[in-house]
Design a protein around this motif. Structure first.
Motif, short mmCIF file in Angstrom:
data_model
loop_
_atom_site.label_atom_id
_atom_site.label_comp_id
_atom_site.label_asym_id
_atom_site.label_seq_id
_atom_site.Cartn_x
_atom_site.Cartn_y
_atom_site.Cartn_z
N ALA A 9 0.80 -1.41 0.09
CA ALA A 9 -0.09 -0.04 -0.04
C ALA A 9 0.80 1.25 -0.03
O ALA A 9 0.29 2.31 -0.56
CB ALA A 9 -0.98 -0.06 0.98
N ALA A 10 2.05 1.18 0.60
CA ALA A 10 2.85 2.52 0.85
C ALA A 10 2.87 3.37 -0.52
O ALA A 10 2.90 4.58 -0.45
CB ALA A 10 4.05 2.13 1.29
N PRO A 11 3.48 2.77 -1.52
CA PRO A 11 3.67 3.57 -2.84
C PRO A 11 2.35 4.15 -3.33
O PRO A 11 2.44 5.30 -3.59
CB PRO A 11 4.16 2.51 -3.98
CG PRO A 11 4.81 1.58 -3.20
CD PRO A 11 3.92 1.43 -1.79
N THR A 12 1.27 3.59 -3.40
CA THR A 12 0.05 4.08 -3.74
C THR A 12 -0.33 5.31 -2.72
O THR A 12 -1.24 6.26 -3.13
CB THR A 12 -1.05 3.37 -4.03
OG1 THR A 12 -1.09 2.38 -2.77
CG2 THR A 12 -0.83 2.44 -5.35
N VAL A 13 -0.26 4.99 -1.31
CA VAL A 13 -0.61 6.10 -0.36
C VAL A 13 0.36 7.36 -0.60
O VAL A 13 -0.25 8.36 -0.46
CB VAL A 13 -0.39 5.62 0.83
CG1 VAL A 13 -0.51 6.61 2.21
CG2 VAL A 13 -1.51 4.45 1.17
N ARG A 14 1.44 7.19 -0.86
CA ARG A 14 2.26 8.27 -1.40
C ARG A 14 1.70 9.22 -2.46
O ARG A 14 1.68 10.40 -2.59
CB ARG A 14 3.83 7.79 -1.62
CG ARG A 14 4.41 7.44 -0.32
CD ARG A 14 6.09 7.54 -0.40
NE ARG A 14 6.40 6.37 -1.35
CZ ARG A 14 6.61 5.14 -0.83
NH1 ARG A 14 6.38 4.64 0.40
NH2 ARG A 14 6.92 4.22 -1.68
#
Length: 148
Positions: free
Chosen positions: A127-132
């Motif tokens: 999830a981290a890259p899409t949350v960024r």
């Protein structure tokens, strides 16, 4: 319309990853094994919204909580959630600030939605890259709107 959007999310089957779409509004989406998670931000309002959808529906409860597990454990709760009594498949929380939700999604490996004695987990792996990208989206949309 609401039901048809929900049906599309469910019919698409489990997604391999978290997905981000900047238009028409900033949207972060993931179809987990037991529920779909959609986080949106509409810069025109401005308002964040998280919609948790599950075919079996949600029980009523005075407090809804999201527990994030991983590197930055965090539990947030609210009594301002909404479950449509005619379509209990969708639980929605709206607010003008979502920093804790976004931090929980970005920096942890699992989230657990809890209400009325029911706990539903969803993986946050990847999830981290899409949350960024989602965090940068409001600025991109405001610039795009100004250029039109």
């Amino acid at each position: 319309m609401r039901s048809s959007c929900f049906a599309l999310f469910l019919l698409s089957g489990p997604a391999a990853a978290w997905e981000f779409t900047p238009y028409p509004i900033c949207t972060l989406f993931h179809q987990g094994a037991e529920m779909a998670v959609a986080v949106t931000y509409d810069a025109r309002v401005p308002e964040y919204k998280i919609r948790l959808s599950r075919e079996e529906g949600w029980p009523d409860g005075p407090v809804f909580a999201l527990r994030f597990e991983g590197a930055r454990n965090l539990t947030i709760s609210t009594d301002r959630h909404m479950i449509d009594p005619q379509d209990t498949r969708n639980l929605v929380v709206r607010d003008r600030g979502f920093g804790n939700v976004l931090n929980g999604l970005q920096f942890n490996t699992r989230a657990v939605a809890s209400i009325g004695g029911l706990d539903i987990p969803v993986s946050l792996v990847g999830a981290a890259p899409t949350v960024r990208a989602f965090r940068a989206c409001p600025l991109d949309n405001l610039v795009e709107a100004h250029l039109r």
